[in-house]
Design a protein around this motif. Structure first.
Motif, PDB file in Angstrom:
ATOM      1  N   UNK A   7       0.824  -1.216   0.000  1.00  0.00           N
ATOM      2  CA  UNK A   7       0.000   0.000   0.000  1.00  0.00           C
ATOM      3  C   UNK A   7       0.851   1.255   0.000  1.00  0.00           C
ATOM      4  N   UNK A   8       0.408   2.248  -0.744  1.00  0.00           N
ATOM      5  CA  UNK A   8       1.111   3.522  -0.777  1.00  0.00           C
ATOM      6  C   UNK A   8       0.454   4.528   0.149  1.00  0.00           C
ATOM      7  N   UNK A   9       1.186   5.567   0.490  1.00  0.00           N
ATOM      8  CA  UNK A   9       0.620   6.650   1.293  1.00  0.00           C
ATOM      9  C   UNK A   9      -0.581   7.248   0.569  1.00  0.00           C
ATOM     10  N   UNK A  10      -1.505   7.794   1.351  1.00  0.00           N
ATOM     11  CA  UNK A  10      -2.732   8.353   0.783  1.00  0.00           C
ATOM     12  C   UNK A  10      -2.507   9.796   0.336  1.00  0.00           C
ATOM     13  N   UNK A  11      -3.050  10.136  -0.815  1.00  0.00           N
ATOM     14  CA  UNK A  11      -2.933  11.494  -1.334  1.00  0.00           C
ATOM     15  C   UNK A  11      -3.850  12.419  -0.544  1.00  0.00           C
ATOM     16  N   UNK A  12      -3.274  13.458   0.034  1.00  0.00           N
ATOM     17  CA  UNK A  12      -4.029  14.454   0.789  1.00  0.00           C
ATOM     18  C   UNK A  12      -3.734  15.817   0.173  1.00  0.00           C
ATOM     19  N   UNK A  13      -4.625  16.249  -0.731  1.00  0.00           N
ATOM     20  CA  UNK A  13      -4.406  17.454  -1.520  1.00  0.00           C
ATOM     21  C   UNK A  13      -3.160  17.298  -2.384  1.00  0.00           C
ATOM     22  N   UNK A  14      -2.056  17.960  -2.037  1.00  0.00           N
ATOM     23  CA  UNK A  14      -0.871  17.885  -2.892  1.00  0.00           C
ATOM     24  C   UNK A  14       0.268  17.098  -2.256  1.00  0.00           C
ATOM     25  N   UNK A  15       0.005  16.427  -1.138  1.00  0.00           N
ATOM     26  CA  UNK A  15       1.053  15.651  -0.480  1.00  0.00           C
ATOM     27  C   UNK A  15       0.512  14.282  -0.095  1.00  0.00           C
ATOM     28  N   UNK A  16       1.423  13.389   0.261  1.00  0.00           N
ATOM     29  CA  UNK A  16       1.030  12.030   0.629  1.00  0.00           C
ATOM     30  C   UNK A  16       1.228  11.817   2.126  1.00  0.00           C
ATOM     31  N   UNK A  17       0.250  11.154   2.735  1.00  0.00           N
ATOM     32  CA  UNK A  17       0.269  10.903   4.169  1.00  0.00           C
ATOM     33  C   UNK A  17       0.224   9.400   4.399  1.00  0.00           C
ATOM     34  N   UNK A  18       1.227   8.892   5.124  1.00  0.00           N
ATOM     35  CA  UNK A  18       1.284   7.446   5.352  1.00  0.00           C
ATOM     36  C   UNK A  18       0.768   7.033   6.722  1.00  0.00           C
ATOM     37  N   UNK A  19       0.612   7.993   7.630  1.00  0.00           N
ATOM     38  CA  UNK A  19       0.119   7.666   8.957  1.00  0.00           C
ATOM     39  C   UNK A  19       1.208   7.348   9.960  1.00  0.00           C
ATOM     40  N   UNK A  20       2.480   7.351   9.527  1.00  0.00           N
ATOM     41  CA  UNK A  20       3.574   7.074  10.454  1.00  0.00           C
ATOM     42  C   UNK A  20       4.022   8.379  11.102  1.00  0.00           C
ATOM     43  N   UNK A  21       4.008   8.424  12.417  1.00  0.00           N
ATOM     44  CA  UNK A  21       4.372   9.639  13.143  1.00  0.00           C
ATOM     45  C   UNK A  21       5.763  10.103  12.753  1.00  0.00           C
ATOM     46  N   UNK A  22       5.859  11.376  12.373  1.00  0.00           N
ATOM     47  CA  UNK A  22       7.146  11.964  12.067  1.00  0.00           C
ATOM     48  C   UNK A  22       7.690  11.677  10.694  1.00  0.00           C
ATOM     49  N   UNK A  23       6.935  11.005   9.833  1.00  0.00           N
ATOM     50  CA  UNK A  23       7.435  10.706   8.490  1.00  0.00           C
ATOM     51  C   UNK A  23       7.608  12.007   7.711  1.00  0.00           C
ATOM     52  N   UNK A  24       8.823  12.313   7.218  1.00  0.00           N
ATOM     53  CA  UNK A  24       9.071  13.579   6.528  1.00  0.00           C
ATOM     54  C   UNK A  24       8.748  13.552   5.039  1.00  0.00           C
TER      55      UNK A  24
END
Length: 223
Positions: free
Chosen positions: A36-53
């Protein structure tokens, strides 16, 4: 962390999430491992891992190489609640040869008229940023004249590609040649590399190592 980003991630409809899951499972059913890839949130991707840069497209699992799976049941669980992108690890079921759109179109035209017929034709992914990705049988390195050529990138063990219908900020990833069109067959890597070499020469790119019968390779100086 998911509680904070969920409103922005929820831009995809439940129907789209189901579509992502269905297609991810289909890849798995044909023996292609999925992660699974990080989820697209507007123009960035969010993976749900705390502190992921990482804000670009990236795997949602920290240990994605170990976690990738071709088990349809396991793959289905990843899309039950989140609209993950669909990522395919390379160097396993297939390698990938990545090129620019111009070179990709030329190479695809060469492949379509190749005397080897279906033996050189396989799935081709196109990204909305203009990258073409040829799926080939795994394990073969690049030809010497392509090894240091920045026009061609080989994705093998330890890499991945976004697969359709994953959406990037610029638009969706799509198939130029779908797996069904290629009957889920993968071409020989060197046959596709030959087509890329022809396309590069047609574009006027000078390749530094010529593998011609009776000729010694020239020194490698890039391209």
């Amino acid at each position: 962390m998911w509680r904070n980003v969920a409103p922005r991630v929820a831009q995809l409809s439940p129907l789209e999430r189901v579509r992502l899951r269905r297609i991810a499972v289909r890849y798995a059913l044909h023996g292609w491992e999925v992660t699974p890839g990080a989820c697209l949130a507007r123009s960035r991707f969010v993976c749900g891992r705390a502190g992921c840069p990482t804000v670009g497209c990236h795997p949602a699992l920290e240990e994605w190489q170990q976690g990738a799976s071709a088990d349809p049941a396991r793959v289905a669980t990843w899309w039950r609640s989140r609209p993950h992108g669909v990522l395919l690890p390379t160097g396993r079921a297939f390698d990938v040869l990545e090129v620019s759109a111009h070179l990709g179109r030329q190479a695809l035209d060469t492949v379509r008229t190749h005397p080897a017929g279906e033996g050189v034709r396989g799935p081709v992914v196109v990204t909305p940023t203009g990258r073409w990705m040829f799926l080939v049988r795994p394990g073969d390195p690049l030809r010497p004249e392509l090894e240091h050529c920045f026009h061609v990138v080989r994705h093998g063990v330890g890499s991945w590609i976004p697969a359709p219908p994953t959406r990037l900020p610029e638009g969706p990833v799509r198939w130029a040649v779908a797996p069904e069109q290629a009957r889920w067959r993968l071409p020989d890597s060197y046959l596709v590399q030959n087509a890329l070499v022809e396309a590069l020469r047609a574009a006027g790119v000078r390749l530094t190592t010529e593998l011609l019968p009776g000729h010694l390779p020239l020194p490698r100086r890039g391209c």
